[in-house]
Write an enzyme that holds these catalytic residues in place. Structure first.
Site, PDB file in Angstrom:
ATOM      1  N   ASP A  80       0.751  -1.059  -0.040  1.00 25.62           N
ATOM      2  CA  ASP A  80       0.044   0.080   0.010  1.00 25.62           C
ATOM      3  C   ASP A  80       0.807   1.271   0.210  1.00 25.62           C
ATOM      4  OD1 ASP A  80      -1.924  -1.976   0.146  1.00 25.62           O
ATOM      5  OD2 ASP A  80      -2.504  -1.111   2.219  1.00 25.62           O
ATOM      6  N   ALA A  81       1.835   1.135   0.864  1.00 21.50           N
ATOM      7  CA  ALA A  81       2.733   2.438   1.064  1.00 21.50           C
ATOM      8  C   ALA A  81       3.510   2.840  -0.356  1.00 21.50           C
ATOM      9  CB  ALA A  81       3.881   2.238   1.927  1.00 21.50           C
ATOM     10  N   TYR A 132       2.065   1.911  -3.399  1.00 22.26           N
ATOM     11  CA  TYR A 132       1.198   2.420  -4.119  1.00 22.26           C
ATOM     12  C   TYR A 132       0.685   3.805  -3.881  1.00 22.26           C
ATOM     13  CZ  TYR A 132      -3.731   2.887  -5.706  1.00 22.26           C
ATOM     14  OH  TYR A 132      -4.840   3.586  -6.505  1.00 22.26           O
ATOM     15  N   ASP A 133       0.797   4.079  -2.718  1.00 20.07           N
ATOM     16  CA  ASP A 133       0.371   5.456  -2.114  1.00 20.07           C
ATOM     17  C   ASP A 133       1.449   6.771  -2.544  1.00 20.07           C
ATOM     18  OD1 ASP A 133      -1.910   4.719  -0.844  1.00 20.07           O
ATOM     19  OD2 ASP A 133      -0.953   4.726   1.215  1.00 20.07           O
ATOM     20  N   SER A 179     -13.339   9.888   1.469  1.00 20.50           N
ATOM     21  CA  SER A 179     -12.192   9.409   2.028  1.00 20.50           C
ATOM     22  C   SER A 179     -11.753  10.609   2.988  1.00 20.50           C
ATOM     23  CB  SER A 179     -11.403   9.457   0.906  1.00 20.50           C
ATOM     24  OG  SER A 179     -10.125   8.949   1.390  1.00 20.50           O
ATOM     25  N   LEU A 180     -10.467  10.574   3.622  1.00 20.51           N
ATOM     26  CA  LEU A 180      -9.972  11.614   4.339  1.00 20.51           C
ATOM     27  C   LEU A 180      -8.848  12.220   3.638  1.00 20.51           C
ATOM     28  CD1 LEU A 180     -10.339  10.126   7.902  1.00 20.51           C
ATOM     29  CD2 LEU A 180     -11.487  11.856   7.063  1.00 20.51           C
ATOM     30  N   GLU A 222      -9.925   9.928  17.030  1.00 21.78           N
ATOM     31  CA  GLU A 222     -10.120   8.499  17.029  1.00 21.78           C
ATOM     32  C   GLU A 222      -9.055   7.728  16.614  1.00 21.78           C
ATOM     33  OE1 GLU A 222     -13.494   8.518  14.518  1.00 21.78           O
ATOM     34  OE2 GLU A 222     -14.836   9.886  15.821  1.00 21.78           O
ATOM     35  N   LYS A 262      -7.481   5.353  13.875  1.00 17.49           N
ATOM     36  CA  LYS A 262      -7.771   5.141  12.339  1.00 17.49           C
ATOM     37  C   LYS A 262      -7.711   3.451  12.070  1.00 17.49           C
ATOM     38  CE  LYS A 262      -6.621   6.608   7.892  1.00 17.49           C
ATOM     39  NZ  LYS A 262      -7.175   5.529   7.294  1.00 17.49           N
ATOM     40  N   GLU A 265     -16.046   0.387   9.932  1.00 10.76           N
ATOM     41  CA  GLU A 265     -14.980  -0.191   9.350  1.00 10.76           C
ATOM     42  C   GLU A 265     -14.869  -1.463   9.965  1.00 10.76           C
ATOM     43  OE1 GLU A 265     -13.258   1.981   7.798  1.00 10.76           O
ATOM     44  OE2 GLU A 265     -11.026   1.050   7.231  1.00 10.76           O
ATOM     45  N   TYR A 315     -18.060   4.952  13.299  1.00 12.99           N
ATOM     46  CA  TYR A 315     -17.163   5.910  13.733  1.00 12.99           C
ATOM     47  C   TYR A 315     -17.927   7.325  13.132  1.00 12.99           C
ATOM     48  CZ  TYR A 315     -14.961   4.664   9.297  1.00 12.99           C
ATOM     49  OH  TYR A 315     -14.693   3.960   8.168  1.00 12.99           O
ATOM     50  N   LYS A 347     -11.272  15.063  14.304  1.00 12.25           N
ATOM     51  CA  LYS A 347     -12.334  15.593  13.809  1.00 12.25           C
ATOM     52  C   LYS A 347     -12.584  16.860  14.604  1.00 12.25           C
ATOM     53  CE  LYS A 347     -13.880  11.144  12.284  1.00 12.25           C
ATOM     54  NZ  LYS A 347     -14.989   9.827  12.609  1.00 12.25           N
TER      55      LYS A 347
HETATM   56  S1  IVH Z   1     -14.117   9.128   9.137  1.00 14.38           S
HETATM   57  C1  IVH Z   1     -16.297  11.740   6.268  1.00 14.38           C
HETATM   58  N1  IVH Z   1     -13.188   7.653  11.159  1.00 14.38           N
HETATM   59  O1  IVH Z   1     -10.114   5.901   7.081  1.00 14.38           O
HETATM   60  C2  IVH Z   1     -15.541  11.030   7.317  1.00 14.38           C
HETATM   61  N2  IVH Z   1     -12.621   7.194   8.986  1.00 14.38           N
HETATM   62  O2  IVH Z   1      -8.457   7.191   4.854  1.00 14.38           O
HETATM   63  C3  IVH Z   1     -15.306   9.522   6.974  1.00 14.38           C
HETATM   64  N3  IVH Z   1     -11.299   5.112   8.818  1.00 14.38           N
HETATM   65  O3  IVH Z   1     -12.395   6.142   4.312  1.00 14.38           O
HETATM   66  C4  IVH Z   1     -14.235   8.881   7.477  1.00 14.38           C
HETATM   67  N4  IVH Z   1     -10.942   4.785  10.786  1.00 14.38           N
HETATM   68  O4  IVH Z   1     -12.468   4.026   5.733  1.00 14.38           O
HETATM   69  C5  IVH Z   1     -13.265   8.063   9.903  1.00 14.38           C
HETATM   70  N5  IVH Z   1     -12.236   6.624  13.108  1.00 14.38           N
HETATM   71  C6  IVH Z   1     -12.349   6.952  11.729  1.00 14.38           C
HETATM   72  C7  IVH Z   1     -11.839   5.773  10.864  1.00 14.38           C
HETATM   73  C8  IVH Z   1     -12.014   6.047   9.355  1.00 14.38           C
HETATM   74  C9  IVH Z   1     -10.741   4.529   9.784  1.00 14.38           C
HETATM   75  C10 IVH Z   1     -11.163   4.903   7.481  1.00 14.38           C
HETATM   76  C11 IVH Z   1     -12.332   5.098   6.672  1.00 14.38           C
HETATM   77  C12 IVH Z   1     -11.873   6.403   5.679  1.00 14.38           C
HETATM   78  C13 IVH Z   1     -10.495   6.088   5.662  1.00 14.38           C
HETATM   79  C14 IVH Z   1      -9.747   7.521   4.999  1.00 14.38           C
END
Ligand code: IVH
Length: 693
Positions: free
Chosen positions: A35-36, A38-39, A84-85, A115, A117, A174, A226, A291
């Site tokens: 993944d890294a 690819y990123d 996504s984030l 939170e 991830k 998730e 989440y 957030k």
């Molecule tokens: S919030 C609109 N919170 O990470 C906000 N995402 O790289 C949407 N993910 O697509 C995401 N832990 O699949 C959020 N505590 C968390 C998360 C989380 C894992 C994943 C999720 C997101 C991806 C982004």
């Protein structure tokens, strides 16, 4: 080709690569690169496109989020787009994110929610009047895949919500596979000759995207939720933290390691803590999501094309990377063991540049079929020594060649021999092999041994190189003058304040410090000296027992194997090894010379039992220590007969709080469990519970 052409070429090349790997990952579910890596490709492409927007084409893989539906599942259009984030990779990028927020809001935001991830597969769950009616993957963010039948098999996903459920809600979470289940699954797959999964995330994704829900059901998946994407007919909510509470009350799994903090420094502290504790969790996390708590602020900020402005993912540095294996060399250790290691094209992994990694032993290299010239996966997790995980077979060109153990020691030329049935090959020279000697000196002066401040490899190499030492005893005959370079003799005009006559890299201050370090080591307990001598089978615990039983070196010289073996915790093998060591003339001379150098050879009489000072003691660690990794703390505590547990309870003897301690600190304080810092912990290790006062 001019520059513009080369650029256009590079962009097209990157697009082809990203498309190809997208297909391997999403289409075939058989990724070929990490993944890294690819990123990296994707990031370079995005950066080039951002810098040269006229080169963007609508078919570029950067123009969509995630994958297009595979056709295996019915398309599931999302009611609200699944975003996504944006990522932050370091403190600066985090500060940039905050600066952007403040600019848009015209003031600093209110509280932040931190939170974990979770590294799994994003799904959305639709509940109508409290009943789960649909679940879908993210897909391209607009349309996902309907995986309801599979997600329904996950026990942690409520099929019906508890209590007063809203009329309609869409929740994001998730799906993940707990690490023990992942390992079991891979073992099962291997046994059945089926495909193994590269990591728990791929395993979770592969398990959700199954044609047969019965297969998913057998995979032991779980979920953390989440985010609330949409709700009708529920209670009014003012903040994200209230939302999480609501989700929890309705019976959904919300991760307990969630914290509301007032500002960015507090969020950064949360990240550090989470990073220190991530390896204690039974599931994979790859960062922290931060957030804004206030939903009105979220509303004002809104979204970009890709991600919300009110959230950011702080990603840990990737722990695995691919790079080229340039060569394999061997290191001869203190005991003569020949350990192969990889010489790599340097790669940034786990937050550091890595040019070398361990390969364990010859069998391991053969078992993994690692060849010189291969692309290999390198792993560096936390403070652990980097290792080569395995080759990327799909990238072989045919130029790679297998490796075998050299027949002679590269340091002294003596034959390297691997006795039948043994795992380890050894240099046969003995302690005069320069590599063995160097490693022995390092071990002697190291933390477990005499702990001589300033006596690391650099110092040892200089002393060996200048012929100033030939064995550990020589250390105690060193004088500050020895560090004066004979090629630049001390002249009257040279004073302490006008250096230039010391060996390169040394000065009056560093030489003085080293002399102090040596002086302090003269008075170490006999147990430490015994460890430093490197007698086979004599580690810290055995050494302390030997010291206590014998009182000192004099008695050990004439010790009797049978009597030693009768001591609880020693046994025949150790006793014989000790007696053998003390019957060697060279070793006896070494001890005499250590004594002449002022090293303590006997311990003062002590009434109580100094062995295993932590018998019955239960410790919990939170945060990171300066001088020891978590694993080292655990090993040290266990060696002393204590236990390192993960949760604070009334049975906990003390909580060791390192830098950025976590929630365990509050718990310990609430339960009245003593809290000690790093210095206190080191005292406890030496003195036992009396150090708690
Ligand atoms: S919030 C609109 N919170 O990470 C906000 N995402 O790289 C949407 N993910 O697509 C995401 N832990 O699949 C959020 N505590 C968390 C998360 C989380 C894992 C994943 C999720 C997101 C991806 C982004």
């Amino acid at each position: 080709m001019d520059r513009a052409d080369r650029r256009a070429d590079r962009i097209e090349g990157l697009r082809r690569a990203v498309r190809y790997h997208d297909h391997r990952y999403y289409g075939l579910e058989d990724p070929e690169i990490l993944d890294a890596d690819y990123d990296d490709l994707r990031r370079e492409l995005i950066a080039l496109e951002e810098a040269h927007p006229h080169l963007i084409t609508p078919d570029s893989p950067t123009r969509r989020v995630g994958a297009s539906p595979s056709g295996l599942f019915a398309p599931a259009p999302h009611r609200e787009r699944m975003f996504s984030l944006d990522n932050a990779e370091n403190a600066n990028e985090l500060a940039d994110w905050m600066a952007r927020l403040e600019r848009r809001l015209g003031r600093p935001p209110g509280d932040l929610v931190c939170e974990l991830k979770i590294d799994g597969l994003a799904v959305t769950l639709t509940y109508e009047h409290g009943v789960l009616t649909r679940s879908a993957t993210r897909g391209d963010g607009v349309t996902g895949e309907d995986v309801t039948a599979n997600v329904r098999t996950i026990p942690a996903v409520p099929l019906r919500l508890l209590g007063d459920a809203p009329g309609f809600m869409e929740v994001r979470g998730e799906v993940y596979m707990p690490l023990p289940s992942f390992e079991e699954l891979n073992a099962r797959q291997a046994e059945a000759g089926e495909r193994m999964f590269a990591n728990a995330r791929n395993a979770a994704a592969g398990s959700v995207r199954q044609k047969d829900p019965a297969v998913t059901a057998g995979r032991n998946l779980s979920i953390w939720v989440y985010q609330l994407a949409y709700m009708e007919g529920g209670p009014a909510l003012g903040s994200h933290s209230e939302t999480l509470e609501l989700l929890g009350r309705l019976g959904m799994r919300v991760n307990p390691a969630t914290a509301v903090v007032p500002d960015l420094p507090a969020a950064a502290a949360f990240v550090e803590r989470a990073r220190a504790e991530r390896n204690d969790l039974p599931y994979q996390t790859d960062g922290v999501v931060i957030k804004l708590d206030d939903l009105a602020e979220q509303e004002r900020l809104g979204f970009t094309a890709r991600a919300p402005r009110w959230a950011v993912a702080y990603k840990y540095p990737a722990e695995e990377r691919t790079t080229r294996l340039l060569g394999i060399e061997i290191n001869i250790g203190r005991t003569g063991a020949a350990t192969p290691f990889a010489v790599l094209e340097p790669v940034f992994v786990g937050g550091a540049n890595v040019g070398m990694a361990t390969l364990h032993n010859e069998d391991e290299i053969r078992r993994k079929d690692i060849r010189v010239g291969d692309h290999v996966v390198v792993r560096r997790a936390g403070d652990v020594i980097p290792e080569v995980v395995g080759p990327v077979v799909s990238r072989r060109t045919g130029e790679e060649h297998p490796w075998s153990m050299p027949s002679h020691c590269p340091f002294c030329g003596a034959p390297v021999v691997r006795p039948e049935g043994e795992k380890v090959a050894r240099c046969t020279r003995g302690l005069t092999c320069p590599s063995r000697l160097r490693e022995w000196l390092f071990h002697f002066a190291g933390r477990g041994g005499m702990d001589i401040e300033g006596m690391g490899y650099k110092t040892i190499d200089l002393l060996l190189d200048k012929g100033l030492i030939e064995d550990p005893a020589d250390i105690f005959f060193l004088r500050a003058d020895d560090f004066l370079d004979p090629e630049h003799p001390l002249r009257p005009e040279h004073t302490e304040h006008k250096p230039g006559c010391w060996f390169e890299g040394w000065g009056a201050l560093s030489v003085g410090n080293l002399m102090d370090g040596i002086e302090a080591a003269r008075d170490r307990p006999v147990g430490r000296l015994l460890v430093g001598l490197g007698i086979r089978h004599v580690g810290g615990t055995v050494a302390r027992l030997l010291a206590r039983e014998s009182g000192g070196m004099e008695a050990l010289k004439t010790a009797d194997a049978e009597r030693l073996a009768a001591v609880d915790g020693i046994g025949t093998v150790i006793a014989e090894s000790v007696v053998e060591w003390f019957s060697d003339e060279d070793n006896l001379r070494l001890i005499d010379r250590l004594g002449e150098g002022g090293v303590r050879l006997a311990d003062p009489e002590r009434a109580e039992d100094p062995a295993r000072v932590l018998e019955g003691v239960r410790l919990v660690l939170t945060g990171g220590l300066e001088s020891m990794t978590r694993d080292a703390v655990k090993a040290a505590v266990e060696e002393q007969g204590g236990a390192l547990t993960s949760a604070v309870s009334t049975k906990t003897t003390a909580l060791v709080a390192g830098s950025s301690p976590g929630g365990k600190l509050a718990k310990a304080e609430a339960l009245g469990v003593p809290v000690i810092d790093e210095a206190g912990f080191l005292r406890l290790l030496e003195e036992g519970p009396s150090a708690l006062g």
